[in-house]
Motif scaffolding. Sequence first.
Motif, PDB file in Angstrom:
ATOM      1  N   GLY A 141       1.756 -20.564  -2.669  1.00 43.38           N
ATOM      2  CA  GLY A 141       1.541 -21.998  -2.522  1.00 43.38           C
ATOM      3  C   GLY A 141       2.321 -22.816  -3.523  1.00 43.38           C
ATOM      4  O   GLY A 141       3.284 -22.349  -4.135  1.00 43.38           O
ATOM      5  N   PRO A 142       1.884 -24.046  -3.741  1.00 43.45           N
ATOM      6  CA  PRO A 142       2.592 -24.989  -4.611  1.00 43.45           C
ATOM      7  C   PRO A 142       2.723 -24.529  -6.061  1.00 43.45           C
ATOM      8  O   PRO A 142       3.669 -24.893  -6.747  1.00 43.45           O
ATOM      9  N   SER A 143       1.795 -23.719  -6.542  1.00 47.08           N
ATOM     10  CA  SER A 143       1.842 -23.295  -7.946  1.00 47.08           C
ATOM     11  C   SER A 143       2.757 -22.087  -8.170  1.00 47.08           C
ATOM     12  O   SER A 143       2.930 -21.652  -9.309  1.00 47.08           O
ATOM     13  N   THR A 144       3.361 -21.562  -7.126  1.00 51.42           N
ATOM     14  CA  THR A 144       4.188 -20.357  -7.246  1.00 51.42           C
ATOM     15  C   THR A 144       5.384 -20.566  -8.168  1.00 51.42           C
ATOM     16  O   THR A 144       5.673 -19.723  -9.013  1.00 51.42           O
ATOM     17  N   VAL A 145       6.075 -21.673  -8.026  1.00 55.44           N
ATOM     18  CA  VAL A 145       7.268 -21.924  -8.837  1.00 55.44           C
ATOM     19  C   VAL A 145       6.898 -22.001 -10.319  1.00 55.44           C
ATOM     20  O   VAL A 145       7.547 -21.396 -11.166  1.00 55.44           O
ATOM     21  N   ALA A 146       5.820 -22.703 -10.630  1.00 57.89           N
ATOM     22  CA  ALA A 146       5.388 -22.818 -12.028  1.00 57.89           C
ATOM     23  C   ALA A 146       4.987 -21.452 -12.589  1.00 57.89           C
ATOM     24  O   ALA A 146       5.328 -21.117 -13.724  1.00 57.89           O
ATOM     25  N   ALA A 147       4.278 -20.652 -11.795  1.00 59.35           N
ATOM     26  CA  ALA A 147       3.866 -19.318 -12.245  1.00 59.35           C
ATOM     27  C   ALA A 147       5.077 -18.414 -12.448  1.00 59.35           C
ATOM     28  O   ALA A 147       5.142 -17.653 -13.416  1.00 59.35           O
ATOM     29  N   LEU A 148       6.054 -18.524 -11.572  1.00 55.72           N
ATOM     30  CA  LEU A 148       7.269 -17.715 -11.692  1.00 55.72           C
ATOM     31  C   LEU A 148       8.061 -18.120 -12.932  1.00 55.72           C
ATOM     32  O   LEU A 148       8.526 -17.258 -13.684  1.00 55.72           O
ATOM     33  N   LYS A 149       8.201 -19.407 -13.181  1.00 57.02           N
ATOM     34  CA  LYS A 149       8.906 -19.872 -14.380  1.00 57.02           C
ATOM     35  C   LYS A 149       8.185 -19.421 -15.642  1.00 57.02           C
ATOM     36  O   LYS A 149       8.817 -19.008 -16.623  1.00 57.02           O
ATOM     37  N   SER A 150       6.862 -19.460 -15.625  1.00 59.21           N
ATOM     38  CA  SER A 150       6.075 -19.008 -16.774  1.00 59.21           C
ATOM     39  C   SER A 150       6.301 -17.524 -17.036  1.00 59.21           C
ATOM     40  O   SER A 150       6.482 -17.098 -18.180  1.00 59.21           O
TER      41      SER A 150
ATOM     42  N   SER B  25      18.183  -2.810 -25.400  1.00 62.41           N
ATOM     43  CA  SER B  25      18.650  -2.296 -24.114  1.00 62.41           C
ATOM     44  C   SER B  25      18.088  -0.916 -23.846  1.00 62.41           C
ATOM     45  O   SER B  25      17.985  -0.493 -22.711  1.00 62.41           O
ATOM     46  N   ASP B  26      17.703  -0.175 -24.912  1.00 57.39           N
ATOM     47  CA  ASP B  26      17.119   1.147 -24.729  1.00 57.39           C
ATOM     48  C   ASP B  26      15.723   1.071 -24.130  1.00 57.39           C
ATOM     49  O   ASP B  26      15.272   2.005 -23.485  1.00 57.39           O
ATOM     50  N   SER B  27      15.008  -0.022 -24.349  1.00 59.39           N
ATOM     51  CA  SER B  27      13.628  -0.108 -23.902  1.00 59.39           C
ATOM     52  C   SER B  27      13.471  -0.811 -22.555  1.00 59.39           C
ATOM     53  O   SER B  27      12.361  -0.948 -22.073  1.00 59.39           O
ATOM     54  N   LYS B  28      14.557  -1.259 -21.966  1.00 62.15           N
ATOM     55  CA  LYS B  28      14.444  -1.966 -20.692  1.00 62.15           C
ATOM     56  C   LYS B  28      14.059  -0.996 -19.585  1.00 62.15           C
ATOM     57  O   LYS B  28      14.680   0.040 -19.405  1.00 62.15           O
ATOM     58  N   PRO B  29      13.005  -1.340 -18.832  1.00 63.66           N
ATOM     59  CA  PRO B  29      12.634  -0.467 -17.718  1.00 63.66           C
ATOM     60  C   PRO B  29      13.645  -0.580 -16.578  1.00 63.66           C
ATOM     61  O   PRO B  29      14.293  -1.612 -16.400  1.00 63.66           O
ATOM     62  N   VAL B  30      13.769   0.490 -15.839  1.00 67.78           N
ATOM     63  CA  VAL B  30      14.625   0.503 -14.659  1.00 67.78           C
ATOM     64  C   VAL B  30      13.945  -0.270 -13.530  1.00 67.78           C
ATOM     65  O   VAL B  30      14.579  -0.939 -12.738  1.00 67.78           O
ATOM     66  N   PHE B  31      12.625  -0.176 -13.500  1.00 64.49           N
ATOM     67  CA  PHE B  31      11.821  -0.844 -12.483  1.00 64.49           C
ATOM     68  C   PHE B  31      10.661  -1.525 -13.186  1.00 64.49           C
ATOM     69  O   PHE B  31       9.962  -0.904 -13.986  1.00 64.49           O
ATOM     70  N   ASP B  32      10.430  -2.802 -12.916  1.00 64.70           N
ATOM     71  CA  ASP B  32       9.352  -3.553 -13.566  1.00 64.70           C
ATOM     72  C   ASP B  32       8.714  -4.461 -12.523  1.00 64.70           C
ATOM     73  O   ASP B  32       9.302  -5.442 -12.091  1.00 64.70           O
ATOM     74  N   LEU B  33       7.503  -4.115 -12.107  1.00 55.51           N
ATOM     75  CA  LEU B  33       6.781  -4.880 -11.099  1.00 55.51           C
ATOM     76  C   LEU B  33       5.566  -5.517 -11.745  1.00 55.51           C
ATOM     77  O   LEU B  33       4.762  -4.837 -12.372  1.00 55.51           O
ATOM     78  N   ARG B  34       5.442  -6.838 -11.619  1.00 56.04           N
ATOM     79  CA  ARG B  34       4.299  -7.568 -12.158  1.00 56.04           C
ATOM     80  C   ARG B  34       3.656  -8.343 -11.015  1.00 56.04           C
ATOM     81  O   ARG B  34       4.339  -9.049 -10.279  1.00 56.04           O
ATOM     82  N   VAL B  35       2.341  -8.184 -10.915  1.00 48.95           N
ATOM     83  CA  VAL B  35       1.600  -8.816  -9.827  1.00 48.95           C
ATOM     84  C   VAL B  35       0.343  -9.462 -10.393  1.00 48.95           C
ATOM     85  O   VAL B  35      -0.299  -8.906 -11.278  1.00 48.95           O
ATOM     86  N   ALA B  36      -0.008 -10.617  -9.872  1.00 47.26           N
ATOM     87  CA  ALA B  36      -1.280 -11.265 -10.200  1.00 47.26           C
ATOM     88  C   ALA B  36      -2.250 -10.939  -9.072  1.00 47.26           C
ATOM     89  O   ALA B  36      -1.966 -11.197  -7.906  1.00 47.26           O
ATOM     90  N   ALA B  37      -3.382 -10.342  -9.419  1.00 45.64           N
ATOM     91  CA  ALA B  37      -4.358  -9.938  -8.403  1.00 45.64           C
ATOM     92  C   ALA B  37      -4.833 -11.115  -7.572  1.00 45.64           C
ATOM     93  O   ALA B  37      -5.100 -10.973  -6.385  1.00 45.64           O
ATOM     94  N   ALA B  38      -4.934 -12.289  -8.182  1.00 44.47           N
ATOM     95  CA  ALA B  38      -5.368 -13.474  -7.429  1.00 44.47           C
ATOM     96  C   ALA B  38      -4.421 -13.738  -6.260  1.00 44.47           C
ATOM     97  O   ALA B  38      -4.852 -14.174  -5.195  1.00 44.47           O
ATOM     98  N   THR B  39      -3.151 -13.453  -6.441  1.00 45.73           N
ATOM     99  CA  THR B  39      -2.171 -13.614  -5.367  1.00 45.73           C
ATOM    100  C   THR B  39      -2.472 -12.648  -4.227  1.00 45.73           C
ATOM    101  O   THR B  39      -2.395 -13.015  -3.056  1.00 45.73           O
TER     102      THR B  39
ATOM    103  N   LEU C  77      11.427 -12.899  -7.500  1.00 48.08           N
ATOM    104  CA  LEU C  77      11.005 -13.343  -6.178  1.00 48.08           C
ATOM    105  C   LEU C  77       9.593 -13.907  -6.287  1.00 48.08           C
ATOM    106  O   LEU C  77       8.771 -13.387  -7.042  1.00 48.08           O
ATOM    107  N   GLY C  78       9.306 -14.932  -5.520  1.00 46.56           N
ATOM    108  CA  GLY C  78       7.966 -15.507  -5.506  1.00 46.56           C
ATOM    109  C   GLY C  78       7.589 -15.916  -4.104  1.00 46.56           C
ATOM    110  O   GLY C  78       8.431 -16.305  -3.306  1.00 46.56           O
ATOM    111  N   ASN C  79       6.287 -15.816  -3.809  1.00 47.18           N
ATOM    112  CA  ASN C  79       5.789 -16.204  -2.504  1.00 47.18           C
ATOM    113  C   ASN C  79       4.389 -16.772  -2.699  1.00 47.18           C
ATOM    114  O   ASN C  79       3.593 -16.182  -3.405  1.00 47.18           O
TER     115      ASN C  79
END
Length: 114
Positions: free
Chosen positions: A13-22, A36-50, A9-11
């Motif tokens: 300005g204009p650079s959101t799509v590029a940041a999400l694809k990156s 598959s053993d190391s995959k987290p059940v929950f993984d949240l990544r946030v950019a503080a600038a956002t 999910l992304g929210n």
Amino acid sequence: GGADDLVWLGNGGPSTVAALKSAMDRVATDSSASSSDSKPVFDLRVAAATLLLLGDERNPEFEAIAQRAFLAGDDGLRFTIGPETDGVAATLSAEEGFVRLLGLGAARAFDGAE
């Protein structure tokens, strides 16, 4: 976007799509996510600038310090929850900008104490 067992999910300005694809590309090439053993059940990544875009009118001084701390773009924050042999592990990882934020906040507090 989505793929197999992921939802992106992304929210913003204009650079959101590029940041999400990156971010999607980085996760796809991350060797730690290949097992598959190391995959987290929950993984949240946030950019503080956002988060700073949301602003806080009650504390403009903190906002100015945070913008200075995260100027270099190293503002990533990641929280994961994943399985372990005997239970569950939670991990919080922060990039260098958060260390800079702590230092700038401490310097401000020290200057104000004199």
